[in-house]
Design a protein around this motif. Structure first.
Motif, PDB file in Angstrom:
ATOM      1  N   LEU A 156     -11.943   0.435   3.487  1.00 37.26           N
ATOM      2  CA  LEU A 156     -11.828   1.609   4.351  1.00 37.26           C
ATOM      3  C   LEU A 156     -10.423   1.687   4.948  1.00 37.26           C
ATOM      4  CD1 LEU A 156     -15.318   1.444   6.086  1.00 37.26           C
ATOM      5  CD2 LEU A 156     -14.514   3.304   4.633  1.00 37.26           C
ATOM      6  N   ARG A 157      -9.919   0.531   5.368  1.00 44.81           N
ATOM      7  CA  ARG A 157      -8.575   0.549   5.959  1.00 44.81           C
ATOM      8  C   ARG A 157      -7.542   1.002   4.929  1.00 44.81           C
ATOM      9  NH1 ARG A 157      -6.200  -4.758   8.515  1.00 44.81           N
ATOM     10  NH2 ARG A 157      -5.958  -5.300   6.328  1.00 44.81           N
ATOM     11  N   GLY A 158      -7.834   0.737   3.659  1.00 42.58           N
ATOM     12  CA  GLY A 158      -6.907   1.133   2.598  1.00 42.58           C
ATOM     13  C   GLY A 158      -6.845   2.635   2.383  1.00 42.58           C
ATOM     14  N   ARG A 159      -7.735   3.377   3.046  1.00 45.12           N
ATOM     15  CA  ARG A 159      -7.696   4.845   2.893  1.00 45.12           C
ATOM     16  C   ARG A 159      -6.567   5.464   3.700  1.00 45.12           C
ATOM     17  NH1 ARG A 159      -8.624   4.746  -1.169  1.00 45.12           N
ATOM     18  NH2 ARG A 159      -9.696   2.825  -1.436  1.00 45.12           N
ATOM     19  N   VAL A 160      -5.996   4.695   4.655  1.00 46.24           N
ATOM     20  CA  VAL A 160      -4.856   5.229   5.411  1.00 46.24           C
ATOM     21  C   VAL A 160      -3.629   4.403   5.044  1.00 46.24           C
ATOM     22  CG1 VAL A 160      -6.236   6.132   7.318  1.00 46.24           C
ATOM     23  CG2 VAL A 160      -5.404   3.780   7.427  1.00 46.24           C
ATOM     24  N   GLY A 161      -2.460   4.908   5.450  1.00 53.24           N
ATOM     25  CA  GLY A 161      -1.225   4.168   5.144  1.00 53.24           C
ATOM     26  C   GLY A 161      -0.824   4.313   3.699  1.00 53.24           C
ATOM     27  N   ARG A 162      -1.147   5.471   3.089  1.00 54.69           N
ATOM     28  CA  ARG A 162      -0.825   5.645   1.663  1.00 54.69           C
ATOM     29  C   ARG A 162       0.436   6.489   1.495  1.00 54.69           C
ATOM     30  NH1 ARG A 162      -5.852   4.183  -1.098  1.00 54.69           N
ATOM     31  NH2 ARG A 162      -4.964   4.952  -3.024  1.00 54.69           N
ATOM     32  N   SER A 163       1.225   6.609   2.585  1.00 54.61           N
ATOM     33  CA  SER A 163       2.503   7.318   2.467  1.00 54.61           C
ATOM     34  C   SER A 163       3.522   6.475   3.212  1.00 54.61           C
ATOM     35  CB  SER A 163       2.387   8.705   3.112  1.00 54.61           C
ATOM     36  OG  SER A 163       2.164   8.537   4.501  1.00 54.61           O
ATOM     37  N   ASN A 164       4.726   7.031   3.460  1.00 57.15           N
ATOM     38  CA  ASN A 164       5.725   6.203   4.149  1.00 57.15           C
ATOM     39  C   ASN A 164       5.616   6.315   5.664  1.00 57.15           C
ATOM     40  OD1 ASN A 164       6.537   8.779   4.360  1.00 57.15           O
ATOM     41  ND2 ASN A 164       8.467   8.557   3.227  1.00 57.15           N
ATOM     42  N   ARG A 165       4.494   6.870   6.152  1.00 62.70           N
ATOM     43  CA  ARG A 165       4.270   6.960   7.604  1.00 62.70           C
ATOM     44  C   ARG A 165       3.529   5.738   8.116  1.00 62.70           C
ATOM     45  NH1 ARG A 165       1.850  12.643   9.687  1.00 62.70           N
ATOM     46  NH2 ARG A 165       3.820  13.752   9.811  1.00 62.70           N
ATOM     47  N   ARG A 166       3.808   5.337   9.353  1.00 58.97           N
ATOM     48  CA  ARG A 166       3.046   4.232   9.956  1.00 58.97           C
ATOM     49  C   ARG A 166       1.604   4.690  10.184  1.00 58.97           C
ATOM     50  NH1 ARG A 166       3.224  -0.863  10.416  1.00 58.97           N
ATOM     51  NH2 ARG A 166       5.244  -1.086  11.413  1.00 58.97           N
ATOM     52  N   ALA A 167       0.626   3.875   9.768  1.00 59.46           N
ATOM     53  CA  ALA A 167      -0.791   4.266   9.932  1.00 59.46           C
ATOM     54  C   ALA A 167      -1.480   3.341  10.936  1.00 59.46           C
ATOM     55  CB  ALA A 167      -1.492   4.200   8.585  1.00 59.46           C
ATOM     56  N   PHE A 168      -2.588   3.832  11.517  1.00 58.01           N
ATOM     57  CA  PHE A 168      -3.318   3.067  12.538  1.00 58.01           C
ATOM     58  C   PHE A 168      -4.796   2.986  12.192  1.00 58.01           C
ATOM     59  CE2 PHE A 168       0.343   5.095  14.412  1.00 58.01           C
ATOM     60  CZ  PHE A 168       0.947   4.055  15.106  1.00 58.01           C
ATOM     61  N   ALA A 169      -5.388   1.815  12.424  1.00 51.17           N
ATOM     62  CA  ALA A 169      -6.840   1.660  12.207  1.00 51.17           C
ATOM     63  C   ALA A 169      -7.443   1.048  13.467  1.00 51.17           C
ATOM     64  CB  ALA A 169      -7.089   0.753  11.007  1.00 51.17           C
ATOM     65  N   TYR A 170      -8.505   1.673  13.971  1.00 50.62           N
ATOM     66  CA  TYR A 170      -9.202   1.161  15.163  1.00 50.62           C
ATOM     67  C   TYR A 170     -10.600   0.752  14.749  1.00 50.62           C
ATOM     68  CZ  TYR A 170      -5.406   3.577  17.576  1.00 50.62           C
ATOM     69  OH  TYR A 170      -4.163   3.996  17.988  1.00 50.62           O
ATOM     70  N   PHE A 171     -10.902  -0.536  14.810  1.00 51.71           N
ATOM     71  CA  PHE A 171     -12.246  -1.026  14.480  1.00 51.71           C
ATOM     72  C   PHE A 171     -12.964  -1.257  15.796  1.00 51.71           C
ATOM     73  CE2 PHE A 171     -10.765  -3.159  10.267  1.00 51.71           C
ATOM     74  CZ  PHE A 171     -10.436  -1.896   9.800  1.00 51.71           C
ATOM     75  N   THR A 172     -13.986  -0.452  16.046  1.00 45.58           N
ATOM     76  CA  THR A 172     -14.623  -0.542  17.368  1.00 45.58           C
ATOM     77  C   THR A 172     -16.033  -1.105  17.265  1.00 45.58           C
ATOM     78  OG1 THR A 172     -15.690   1.631  17.368  1.00 45.58           O
ATOM     79  CG2 THR A 172     -13.357   1.580  17.934  1.00 45.58           C
TER      80      THR A 172
END
Length: 660
Positions: A420-436
């Motif tokens: 699931l975390r691999g679904r973000v951060g797929r470009s040159n932008r910084r990505a964030f993941a919050y696991f709550t």
């Protein structure tokens, strides 16, 4: 932690002891065994000790006694079980090598043109993997290769190049994926990638109406479709290929065992390439045991940043803030709520908090047409926040989504969280993941370990280690088959794997790697890593393991370079440690069983030195050397006044190695 010592069995690790004898300080790993037995293992022999990976219920794992034959019996029992297993596996492997496949032609100008049109710079790993796959395809035996690469590391491009190579020889390619959403996405990628070439690409899944499906099946049979992408609909009885040359299976771990067996039967004699981001332990095991060929992509594409990962209590205020931050920079958000019955309520709650955001929700029970419309809107940036179940887990690629929020993250498996975390951060932008996780909830030990692991493995290329850690946490399950599970439990995963590798090498008639327990070293030398050099205990143990497994001078240079990079110049005692490890492993390869210091003499226990070695030793040491016969033959060399035992040891081992 529970650990396994190759010679003494399962015990409990209880820290590192710094022990001084005869004015020399050494570090020892302390292992407690059944009763009051304690074993001190010199850190130079840490490669004999591995962590026990198996069922995590510590109560169920019986510790061995130090002076009993129990461990030897267990090891021998597992050894013979593993032997049968190895026979079976090598037979399968040999059958595959003997099977007649199709030898594809070498690359031509079309292939070069296709590869030139790739928009990005390939990484070295990608290029190496492509080369390995092409080499396999050009052989007459069918390929069975596993391509492991972290999420978003460009496995798809590698697979498409293999597909193009296959189509250039007028053969068909099937790409098999676990979900319709992923099939649709691969279909879009393939159409775009092959647009300048006379290649017909089709999609066979529930997205197609029954009438269209029948038409596609007819064309496949006639051979007018070159590349077909589909779900397991592709392996149903009514689907026949005219001339299938290559099958690419994506996200293999998502298919059931029954499906995998079916693939094997259906695609006999056809080249198979399997793609996986988190290889399931069984696959990993087979690959590592030389039963499958394997290519690994470990380096991220240029200008990628690791995903910033936070593990926090669920707090709507913090979440609203994180979402607003993403929307302000023109990005989109995934909000994972893994319960279909309350997903609408969650979407409503978010729209009250963020009235200006465009919010949609998606889950697997929706009709296909509705789902595909939502994916389209998401890709076209008509949706700001998608509230969804774990349906996005496999392969959905929307580069503009760069914030991920997961509710009840403690309920999901480690590989799942990682995917699931691999679904973000797929470009040159910084990505964030919050696991709550729910406020005030006391996490179970397993859930806490999972979340720790995901936080720990934020750097790229962790998919591999995640798979192994997942194995530890879930308990090993039946890695190989029900029969083998008990054997693996008895000796732990690492030891089992070592025995399996040995049995397979033996079956193939390869030389067995020398057992590391062959040479024991006990000489006066400061050999330890001081606390002030590496403070963190687990990092220290990690370095001890690396040093203990040094096998060549190149290895020792690599280890010293890494130590300098990470911790600065190593102190004398660390260099002493590296020297002992290198000498010990060299000595074991040339038949020296033990090197011990007694006063001003160093004793080398060796079964039968060769004439050349004896002559060279006499030449070097003259009257300082004496040979002794008996049950344990050895020779002794007297130290010069200012000579250090470590220097004498490495010089002697070098003389014996060079004259073997």
């Amino acid at each position: 932690d529970l650990v396994v010592h190759a010679m003494y069995g399962i015990g409990r690790f209880s820290g590192i002891r710094n022990i001084e004898t005869n004015g020399v300080t050494k570090d020892y790993i302390t292992i407690k065994y059944a009763g009051s037995d304690v074993l001190y293992v010199p850190v130079t022999q840490l490669d004999l000790v591995s962590r026990y990976i198996g069922p995590r219920d510590d109560g169920a794992v019986k510790l061995n006694k130090l002076n009993s034959m129990e461990w030897t019996k267990t090891r021998n029992r597992v050894k013979s079980a593993v032997k049968d297993m190895a026979e079976e596996l090598t037979k399968l492997y040999a059958e595959r090598q003997m099977a007649k496949g199709f030898a594809f032609s070498p690359d031509n100008d079309w292939q070069a043109d296709f590869e030139e049109r790739f928009d990005y710079q390939e990484t070295d790993d990608q290029l190496r993997s492509i080369q390995e796959i092409k080499t396999d395809m050009e052989k007459p035996s069918p390929m069975d290769r596993l391509l492991c690469g972290d999420v978003g590391f460009g496995k798809t491009e590698v697979a498409l190049r293999a597909a193009f190579k296959c189509m250039l020889d007028n053969k068909q390619v099937a790409i098999l994926v676990p979900t319709t959403v992923l099939a649709w996405q691969h279909y879009q990628t393939a159409i775009k990638r092959f647009e300048h070439f006379p290649v017909k690409v089709e999609l066979l899944s529930r997205f197609r109406k029954p009438k269209e499906q029948q038409q596609i099946i007819r064309e496949l049979n006639r051979g007018t479709i070159d590349l077909i992408i589909g779900t397991h609909r592709l392996v149903q009885k009514d689907v026949k290929f005219k001339d299938l040359g290559l099958v690419i299976i994506d996200e293999e771990q998502r298919f059931g065992v029954a499906h995998k067996e079916k693939f094997k039967e259906t695609f006999k004699g056809v080249d198979v390439l399997t793609l996986s981001a988190t290889p399931i332990p069984r696959t990993l095991n087979m690959a590592m045991s030389g039963i499958r060929d394997m290519s690994v992509i470990e380096e991220p594409p240029m200008d990628r940043h690791p995903v910033q990962t936070y593990v926090i209590e669920h707090n709507m205020g913090v979440i609203a803030q994180a979402i607003s931050k993403e929307l302000r920079r023109g990005g989109q958000v995934y909000y994972i709520h893994n319960r279909v019955e309350t997903i609408m309520m969650t979407a409503n709650q978010l729209s009250q908090l963020l009235p200006d955001a465009r919010i949609a929700y998606a889950h697997g029970q929706m009709p296909e047409a509705e789902l595909s419309e939502i994916w389209r809107q998401l890709c076209d940036r008509e949706i700001d926040i998608l509230v969804c179940t774990t349906i996005i887990e496999t392969g959905v690629d929307v580069p503009n989504v760069n914030t991920l929020i997961i509710e009840d993250a403690d309920r999901l498996g480690l590989s799942q969280l990682y995917q699931l975390r691999g679904r973000v951060g797929r470009s040159n932008r910084r990505a964030f993941a919050y696991f709550t996780f729910k406020r005030g909830k006391v996490l179970t030990e397993v859930a806490a370990k999972r979340l720790d692991a995901i936080r720990e493995f934020t750097q790229f290329g962790s998919g591999f280690r995640i798979a192994l850690r997942d194995l530890e946490i879930r308990g090993a399950g039946s890695i190989l088959s029900g029969k083998q599970h008990g054997h693996m439990e008895a000796v732990g995963y690492d030891m089992y794997l070592r025995l399996l590798n040995e049995a397979i090498a033996e079956q193939k008639g390869e030389a067995l790697p020398p057992s590391p327990e062959d040479c024991l070293v006990d000489i006066s030398i400061d050999a330890f890593i001081p606390d002030h050099y590496i403070e963190n205990l687990s990092q220290r143990i990690d370095c001890y393991r690396k040093i203990a497994s040094i096998g060549s001078e190149e290895d020792s240079r690599d280890v010293i370079d890494e130590l300098i990079d990470r911790y600065g110049d190593p102190p004398k005692s660390v260099l002493g440690l590296v020297n002992v490890a290198l000498t010990r492993n060299t000595a074991s390869k040339i038949g020296i069983k033990e090197i011990t210091q007694r006063g001003d003499k160093v004793l080398f226990f060796v079964q039968s030195p060769e004439v050349e070695q004896i002559q060279a030793l006499y030449g070097a040491y003259k009257n300082r050397i004496r040979f002794f016969d008996g049950d344990k033959p050895y020779f002794a060399v007297t130290l010069d006044k200012k000579q250090k035992a470590a220097d004498l040891m490495s010089d002697t081992v070098k003389i014996m190695r060079d004259n073997k």
